[in-house]
Design a protein around this motif. Structure first.
Motif, short mmCIF file in Angstrom:
data_model
loop_
_atom_site.label_atom_id
_atom_site.label_comp_id
_atom_site.label_asym_id
_atom_site.label_seq_id
_atom_site.Cartn_x
_atom_site.Cartn_y
_atom_site.Cartn_z
N GLY C 35 0.81 -1.21 0.00
CA GLY C 35 0.00 0.00 0.00
C GLY C 35 0.84 1.26 0.00
O GLY C 35 0.51 2.24 -0.67
N VAL C 36 1.94 1.23 0.73
CA VAL C 36 2.79 2.42 0.80
C VAL C 36 3.32 2.77 -0.58
O VAL C 36 3.25 3.92 -1.03
N THR C 37 3.85 1.77 -1.30
CA THR C 37 4.39 2.06 -2.64
C THR C 37 3.28 2.50 -3.58
O THR C 37 3.46 3.42 -4.38
N LEU C 38 2.12 1.88 -3.50
CA LEU C 38 1.04 2.22 -4.42
C LEU C 38 0.53 3.64 -4.18
O LEU C 38 0.33 4.41 -5.12
N VAL C 39 0.35 3.99 -2.92
CA VAL C 39 -0.16 5.33 -2.61
C VAL C 39 0.84 6.38 -3.07
O VAL C 39 0.47 7.39 -3.64
N LEU C 40 2.12 6.12 -2.83
CA LEU C 40 3.12 7.11 -3.21
C LEU C 40 3.30 7.21 -4.72
O LEU C 40 3.68 8.25 -5.23
N LYS C 41 3.03 6.13 -5.44
CA LYS C 41 3.09 6.19 -6.90
C LYS C 41 1.79 6.73 -7.49
O LYS C 41 1.63 6.77 -8.69
N ARG C 42 0.88 7.14 -6.64
CA ARG C 42 -0.42 7.68 -7.06
C ARG C 42 -1.27 6.64 -7.79
O ARG C 42 -1.94 6.93 -8.75
N TYR C 43 -1.21 5.40 -7.30
CA TYR C 43 -2.02 4.34 -7.87
C TYR C 43 -2.96 3.76 -6.82
O TYR C 43 -3.17 2.56 -6.76
N SER C 44 -3.54 4.63 -6.01
CA SER C 44 -4.33 4.15 -4.87
C SER C 44 -5.49 3.26 -5.26
O SER C 44 -5.82 2.32 -4.55
N TYR C 163 14.22 -3.57 -0.38
CA TYR C 163 13.63 -2.37 0.20
C TYR C 163 14.24 -1.09 -0.37
O TYR C 163 13.52 -0.18 -0.79
N HIS C 164 15.56 -1.01 -0.39
CA HIS C 164 16.19 0.24 -0.83
C HIS C 164 16.00 0.46 -2.33
O HIS C 164 15.85 1.60 -2.78
N LYS C 165 15.98 -0.63 -3.09
CA LYS C 165 15.75 -0.49 -4.53
C LYS C 165 14.33 0.00 -4.77
O LYS C 165 14.08 0.83 -5.64
N ILE C 166 13.39 -0.54 -4.01
CA ILE C 166 12.00 -0.13 -4.17
C ILE C 166 11.88 1.35 -3.85
O ILE C 166 11.21 2.10 -4.56
N PHE C 167 12.55 1.78 -2.79
CA PHE C 167 12.52 3.20 -2.44
C PHE C 167 13.06 4.03 -3.60
O PHE C 167 12.46 5.03 -3.99
N ALA C 168 14.21 3.64 -4.13
CA ALA C 168 14.83 4.41 -5.21
C ALA C 168 13.90 4.50 -6.41
O ALA C 168 13.76 5.55 -7.03
N VAL C 169 13.26 3.39 -6.74
CA VAL C 169 12.40 3.35 -7.92
C VAL C 169 11.13 4.17 -7.69
O VAL C 169 10.64 4.86 -8.59
N VAL C 170 10.58 4.11 -6.49
CA VAL C 170 9.35 4.85 -6.22
C VAL C 170 9.63 6.34 -6.09
O VAL C 170 8.87 7.17 -6.57
N VAL C 215 -5.00 1.05 1.09
CA VAL C 215 -4.79 2.50 1.13
C VAL C 215 -4.84 3.11 2.52
O VAL C 215 -4.00 3.93 2.87
N PHE C 216 -5.82 2.72 3.33
CA PHE C 216 -6.00 3.40 4.62
C PHE C 216 -4.80 3.34 5.55
O PHE C 216 -4.41 4.36 6.12
N PRO C 217 -4.21 2.15 5.76
CA PRO C 217 -3.06 2.14 6.68
C PRO C 217 -1.92 3.06 6.20
O PRO C 217 -1.32 3.78 7.00
N ALA C 218 -1.65 3.04 4.89
CA ALA C 218 -0.58 3.88 4.36
C ALA C 218 -0.90 5.36 4.58
O ALA C 218 -0.05 6.15 5.01
N SER C 230 9.81 4.62 8.56
CA SER C 230 8.82 4.71 9.64
C SER C 230 7.40 4.66 9.10
O SER C 230 6.52 4.09 9.73
N VAL C 231 7.20 5.21 7.91
CA VAL C 231 5.86 5.14 7.30
C VAL C 231 5.50 3.69 7.00
O VAL C 231 4.39 3.23 7.28
N THR C 232 6.46 2.94 6.47
CA THR C 232 6.21 1.53 6.13
C THR C 232 5.88 0.73 7.39
O THR C 232 4.89 -0.02 7.42
N ILE C 233 6.70 0.90 8.43
CA ILE C 233 6.48 0.12 9.65
C ILE C 233 5.15 0.48 10.29
O ILE C 233 4.37 -0.38 10.70
N CYS C 234 4.86 1.77 10.38
CA CYS C 234 3.60 2.20 10.98
C CYS C 234 2.42 1.66 10.19
O CYS C 234 1.42 1.21 10.77
N SER C 235 2.54 1.69 8.87
CA SER C 235 1.47 1.19 8.02
C SER C 235 1.17 -0.27 8.31
O SER C 235 0.02 -0.69 8.43
N VAL C 236 2.22 -1.06 8.46
CA VAL C 236 2.05 -2.48 8.75
C VAL C 236 1.36 -2.69 10.10
O VAL C 236 0.40 -3.45 10.22
#
Lengths: 234, 166, 281
Positions: C35-44, C163-170, C215-218, C230-236
């Motif tokens: 959800g975190v990656t999707l929301v940030l990529k604007r694909y909610s 994780y770090h690659k996903i961050f870089a790509v997003v 979407v909601f947790p993210a 911290s956003v990822t962990i909190c979301s989980v």
């Protein structure tokens, strides 16, 4: 020994070239400024050099031992990025991602390098802050630090001062000039700002209706003679 | 501080989950004087639980064999087949499951002889006349013994010796 | 209060309740990570879109008389996920318009196919339960629970390792590609993982409510926390706790499981908005 050579390079989309074929090389320590009106193909050229899109014709050749993942890049920011929840360290460290295929965790050396890059740009105090809470100038500095994590030799910048206030703009130009003159980094920069380009660059490439490629002294003379026509549109 | 709260709450949940048991055992006092207490009384459970438990019964009948079940649902009588069903809907009311039952004293069920050889007929059952059926679509509470039988190569579940509770 | 606790402890002894809690936790874990990656990529809304595609695929399995519709569903959903999430500036068919079109078209097609090939008498119940999930999570078999476990292991491993690659790509796809990260490959992997999680998460809340779970947790986490980690962990954490609480409340009070979970998530989101606003002052 050039870092990069463009041989009859015609960047464009599909079969449509956006500008006539270009041939030039970038040596270590060069500062090449790419000027031109909107739509003249500056960004397309830069993206072609970076390998992000294929040229219509010609090729980009990298120097011996110079790999594509050793080029640093400062692209224009997207709206998504400006609002992204990331700490400055996370952003800067992401510049190291291109080096290894599989690296789940950053090494101590990489973290130290990230700190060093931030310090180089007087941004070490920002390292724990949230990226989206920074000002435009601070964000650009962070992105520059990120680009420096990826390279020690060549840096490509796409309108690095767009949207910045005059003070931040001047600070950014000073830093880039410093990186070029003191640290020996080669720079290719897209810009709309002709006076600053003429002041800092070693070579100028102008795309558009009045193409030009040459040393900065030649550029000054050429542009001066053009001034009575109304000068360049910004 | 927030992290600590999360960890505490998670531990509480984990503690609750640690009380894992085997087959469900539930007994309550009888709601009326007509019938004795049921071993599995679903009238005290929420609709969500009732629906899930009925589904569970159908896929794991061996756990409930021979137990008295008490359940609330909607009456459905099929006059063509002379079969009675208690229909239980889930919480969204868009899905429902049927639990067939045979009234005490009713010998007309087509598969009665095929029922479990564990003779569940109570002494004197042959003399009892079955209770009258409530209207189709009305709410009912029935209590009976859980059994299975084979119907055309498929195992079905049924409550035998069922009584309408009031 | 003690009555409620007693009821709860009784209910927790039922195997199907234990399965529901385990599967719920695992699916909440996986969907919040994505959800975190999707929301940030604007694909909610892609969760909603892909779940409708899965619904359509399940409907297609009816006329083909397939006993196990999972392979076809996974195949079609993965194909759509890759189509919608592929990178590149020159693709015209991307963004929220594409998601909307695929979402609505597959829902309509799916319902049409079910109506035309209705083998069971209760067509609307099939549709309703696929869309809203009804009590599917409380009627899981041990096989499905193990499937959830396997899927979660895969998703969590993928996330931790990359994780770090996903961050870089997003964060900056252009920069990542320019500096040598294999962006296409990671986008493809992400699309596949998202599709698989959504197909499996349909068991939890049904098609219509998938977006909420993703979407909601993210969004709640984004209100308060400031770094990607911290956003990822909190979301989980928010997602897992919200799901557990939702399941428990629904079995105690007899409300439908899926909608209860979403209601809890919404309450948490409002709470986090308040916390975020207070922190900002």
């Amino acid at each position: 020994m050039p870092l990069l050579e463009c041989i009859d390079l015609a960047p464009g989309y599909g079969a449509n070239a956006v500008c006539p074929p270009l041939s030039f090389s970038v040596e270590p320590g060069d500062y090449l400024c790419v000027l031109g009106e909107n739509g003249s193909g500056k960004s397309t050229l830069m993206r072609t050099i970076l390998g992000l899109q294929k040229p219509v014709a010609g090729e980009v050749r990298l120097g011996d031992g110079f790999l594509p993942n050793q080029i640093g890049y400062l692209p224009q920011q997207t709206a998504i990025q400006k609002d992204f929840p990331a700490s400055v360290m996370e952003v800067v460290l992401s510049g190291c991602q291109g080096k290894h295929f599989f690296q789940p965790f950053y090494t101590k050396a990489q973290k130290e390098m990230a700190q060093k890059q931030l310090q180089r740009l007087d941004a070490l105090g920002l390292s724990r802050k949230c990226y989206r809470e920074l000002s435009g100038g601070q964000q650009q500095r962070v992105l520059l630090a990120r680009a420096l994590c990826a390279t020690e030799k060549l840096l490509l910048l796409d309108e690095p001062v767009s949207g910045l206030d005059p003070q931040a703009t001047q600070a950014m130009y000073d830093r880039i000039r410093d990186l070029n003159r003191q640290q020996g980094l080669a720079i290719i920069m897209i810009s709309h700002d002709i006076p600053s380009a003429l002041r800092d660059a070693t070579r100028i490439l102008r795309l558009g209706n009045h193409p030009f490629l040459g040393d900065v002294e030649e550029a000054r003379k050429t542009f001066l003679t053009e001034a009575p026509k109304g000068g360049e549109e910004a | 501080m927030k992290t600590l709260q999360y960890i505490l709450f998670l531990s509480l949940i984990a503690l609750l989950l640690a009380s894992c048991g085997g087959a469900p055992q539930k007994s309550t006092t009888a709601n009326d004087t007509n019938t004795p207490a049921a071993e599995v009384d679903m009238t005290t459970m929420s609709k969500t639980m009732v629906y899930s438990e009925i589904n569970f019964m159908r896929s794991n009948p061996e756990r409930y064999m021979g137990k008295t079940i008490r359940v609330e649902g909607i009456m459905e009588y099929n006059p063509l087949l002379h079969r009675r069903y208690c229909v239980i809907a889930d919480a969204t009311a868009c899905c429902s499951v049927q639990l067939e039952f045979v009234l005490k004293g009713d010998h007309s069920h087509p598969f009665l002889n095929a029922l479990d050889s564990q003779n569940m007929q109570l002494p004197g059952a042959n003399e009892i006349t079955p209770q009258p059926d409530p209207q189709n679509g009305s709410k009912i509470v029935i209590q009976g013994y859980f059994q299975t039988f084979q119907e055309r190569e498929k195992q079905s579940v049924i409550l035998t010796d069922a009584l309408y509770c009031h | 209060m003690s009555e409620i606790i007693k009821n709860l402890l009784d209910y927790l002894q039922f195997p199907f309740v234990q399965y529901a809690l385990i599967a719920g936790t695992l699916i909440a874990l996986c969907s919040s990570l994505l959800g975190v990656t999707l929301v940030l990529k604007r694909y909610s809304l892609i969760g909603d879109g892909l779940s409708h595609v899965a619904f359509c695929a399940m409907a297609c399995a009816l006329p083909l008389h397939m006993t196990n519709d999972m392979p076809l569903t996974l195949l079609l959903t993965i194909a759509c996920a890759v189509l919608l999430l592929r990178s590149g500036r020159n693709t015209r068919f991307t963004g929220d318009a594409a998601v909307a079109m695929i979402s609505v078209a597959s829902l309509a097609l799916g319902y049409l196919i079910i109506n035309l090939c209705a083998s069971s008498a209760n067509v609307s119940a099939d549709v309703c339960s696929t869309l809203f999930g009804s009590t599917s999570i409380l009627t899981l078999t041990p096989v499905k629970v193990w499937l959830c476990v396997a899927l979660s292991v895969v998703v969590v491993t993928f996330f931790v390792l990359f994780y770090h690659k996903i961050f870089a790509v997003v964060f900056d796809e252009e920069f990542a590609r320019a500096t040598g990260v294999r962006v296409e490959m990671y986008n493809l992997l992400l699309a596949i993982v998202i599709a698989v999680v959504i197909v499996l998460a349909m068991n939890l809340v049904g098609s219509l409510l998938i977006s909420a779970l993703v979407v909601f947790p993210a969004l709640s986490a984004l209100r308060v926390y400031k770094s990607f980690l911290s956003v990822t962990i909190c979301s989980v954490v928010v997602s897992v706790l919200g799901t557990l609480l939702g399941i428990i409340i629904s079995i105690l009070s007899g409300t439908p499981v899926g909608v209860t979970i979403v209601a809890v998530d919404l309450a948490v989101f409002i709470l986090f908005c308040i916390i975020g606003a207070c922190k900002g002052k």
